[in-house]
Design a protein around this motif. Structure first.
Motif, short mmCIF file in Angstrom:
data_model
loop_
_atom_site.label_atom_id
_atom_site.label_comp_id
_atom_site.label_asym_id
_atom_site.label_seq_id
_atom_site.Cartn_x
_atom_site.Cartn_y
_atom_site.Cartn_z
N ARG A 47 15.63 2.86 -7.59
CA ARG A 47 14.27 3.32 -7.24
C ARG A 47 14.25 3.58 -5.74
O ARG A 47 15.21 3.28 -5.04
N GLY A 48 13.12 4.14 -5.28
CA GLY A 48 13.05 4.59 -3.89
C GLY A 48 13.33 6.10 -3.89
O GLY A 48 14.28 6.55 -4.56
N ALA A 49 12.51 6.86 -3.17
CA ALA A 49 12.56 8.32 -3.28
C ALA A 49 13.96 8.91 -3.02
O ALA A 49 14.48 9.66 -3.87
N ARG A 90 10.55 10.39 -13.27
CA ARG A 90 9.45 9.83 -12.47
C ARG A 90 8.78 11.00 -11.74
O ARG A 90 9.48 11.82 -11.13
N THR A 168 14.90 4.16 5.27
CA THR A 168 13.98 5.01 6.03
C THR A 168 13.14 4.14 6.98
O THR A 168 13.54 3.90 8.11
N GLN A 195 8.92 -5.18 -5.05
CA GLN A 195 10.01 -4.58 -4.27
C GLN A 195 10.15 -5.27 -2.91
O GLN A 195 11.25 -5.39 -2.37
N ALA A 235 7.76 7.00 2.31
CA ALA A 235 6.91 7.97 1.61
C ALA A 235 7.65 8.49 0.39
O ALA A 235 8.89 8.54 0.37
N ASP A 236 6.88 8.87 -0.61
CA ASP A 236 7.46 9.48 -1.81
C ASP A 236 7.20 10.98 -1.88
O ASP A 236 7.95 11.72 -2.50
N ASN A 246 2.69 7.11 -1.25
CA ASN A 246 3.67 6.03 -1.14
C ASN A 246 3.23 4.90 -2.06
O ASN A 246 2.17 4.97 -2.72
N LYS A 247 4.00 3.85 -2.09
CA LYS A 247 3.75 2.71 -2.99
C LYS A 247 2.30 2.25 -2.94
O LYS A 247 1.70 2.19 -1.86
O1 MRU Z 1 8.31 2.70 -7.16
P1 MRU Z 1 9.37 2.72 -6.11
O2 MRU Z 1 9.97 1.39 -5.84
O3 MRU Z 1 10.40 3.78 -6.39
O4 MRU Z 1 8.57 3.15 -4.81
C1 MRU Z 1 9.27 3.24 -3.60
C2 MRU Z 1 8.40 3.53 -2.45
O5 MRU Z 1 7.21 3.75 -2.57
C3 MRU Z 1 9.08 3.69 -1.14
O6 MRU Z 1 8.24 3.27 -0.11
C4 MRU Z 1 9.42 5.17 -0.93
O7 MRU Z 1 10.16 5.66 -2.02
C5 MRU Z 1 10.17 5.40 0.31
S1 MRU Z 1 11.77 4.70 0.13
C6 MRU Z 1 12.82 5.10 1.24
#
Ligand code: MRU
Length: 346
Positions: A47-49, A90, A168, A195, A235-236, A246-247
């Protein structure tokens, strides 16, 4: 210290450090087909963008091997269909769609079908290697924003685990720390998937950076009492005007930061910037299963049968964001101009 690298391509097998098991166990899950990679993204073993972008690129490599035929048209249409399945794993993090598009462009532009699979593997590897380089550049660009003295608050997990390496927002914190600045770090638990508690706390321990875990709802009193100097998150997806998905919980932190006169920073690669969207209102917010709220790792934490709503992301309007750290520099308001410059410069 060994660098954390959560994604490894090993001779046709994709090996992922299983993020649903950390910190209790450091287990690697092995994936040999593209639908397995889609499931790993959906179930958040990765997970994570940026990390799901890299995984999606390797998913396209596996799909190309599975679907290969000497008929160019049917090969490419099969690969495009696989791309649609991968994209659907996702919806919010644009890095996933960005990586799939980049991979499909390579397949479509290669005239010699016999070369396509090798070209795709080379491209996936390039996306993975570039991601680490980009993160290190973000660290260089953002470390000056970290205070010397005072305290930084971060949310979710934005470290090596969320990328191919380095991270990041966590990478910017690390770069600040490694450049000799000394500050306290607070990280939120990040309900409901934890997380922050499970992954960010583990990463800071691996890095030897002292960090204190707080419950998400403690951020307000800490800001009000002067215990936080700045907030930095990942950020996503970032719209052209700077609105940032973002989360879940990020928006609340940004509003609290503004109310308390604290700078709020975002760190993200330009692959997270989606210039096709004018504002954050257009960003699709992933809704995850209510069972993530009512249960923790299979154990109920709420009465059985209770209804739960689980939006996984929120959107922070650009007016709450002090600056966005990218690999091409630090973008400041008006983001409509500065992001176009940064993203057009990659
Ligand atoms: O649901 P997740 O764990 O994939 O969400 C991750 C986040 O929101 C992170 O802050 C975002 O992807 C930036 S990660 C480098």
């Amino acid at each position: 210290m060994n660098e954390i690298r959560p994604i490894l391509w090993d001779d046709g097998t994709l090996k992922l450090l299983d993020q649903t098991r950390l910190p209790a166990a450091e287990e690697v899950v092995e994936i040999n087909d593209y639908r397995g990679a889609v499931a790993a993204i959906r179930d958040m073993q990765v997970r994570g963008a940026p990390a799901i972008g890299v995984t999606a690129a390797y998913a396209v490599v596996m799909a190309a091997t599975e679907l290969w035929t000497s008929d160019r048209d049917s090969f490419l249409s099969g690969l495009r269909e696989a791309g649609t399945v991968i994209n659907a794993a996702r919806p919010t993090a644009v890095n996933l769609q960005w990586a799939v598009r980049r991979m499909l462009e390579v397949a479509e532009s290669e005239p010699d079908l016999a070369q396509v699979n090798a070209r795709l593997l080379a491209e996936a590897r390039a996306i993975q290697v570039e991601d680490e380089e980009i993160n290190r550049r973000m660290g260089d660009n953002g470390r000056e924003l970290m205070p010397d003295g005072g305290a930084v608050l971060t949310h979710c997990n934005t470290g090596a685990l969320a990328t191919s390496a380095f991270g990041t927002a966590l990478g910017v914190i690390r770069a600040g720390w490694e450049s000799g600045r000394r500050f306290q770090v607070f990280n939120t638990e990040t309900r409901p998937f934890l997380q922050g508690a499970r992954l960010t706390s583990w990463e800071f321990q691996q890095l030897g950076i002292p960090a204190t875990l707080i419950v998400d709802s403690a951020a307000g009193i800490m800001m009000q009492r002067g215990q936080i100097s700045c907030v930095i998150t990942g950020a996503d997806r970032i719209a052209a005007n700077g609105d940032t998905a973002n989360k879940i919980g990020t928006y609340s932190l940004a509003v609290l930061a503004r109310e308390n006169g604290i700078p709020f920073y975002v760190a993200a690669p330009t692959s997270t910037v989606d210039l096709s969207l004018d504002s954050g209102e257009e960003i699709e917010i992933e809704q995850r299963a209510g069972s993530e709220v009512t249960h923790f790792q299979g154990t109920p934490t709420a009465p059985l049968g209770v209804e739960a709503l689980n939006p996984a992301f929120d959107v922070t309007p650009h007016r709450y964001i002090t600056a966005i750290v990218t690999e091409n520099g630090v973008a400041r308001p008006p983001f409509v101009e500065s992001l176009k410059l940064a993203a057009g410069n990659s």
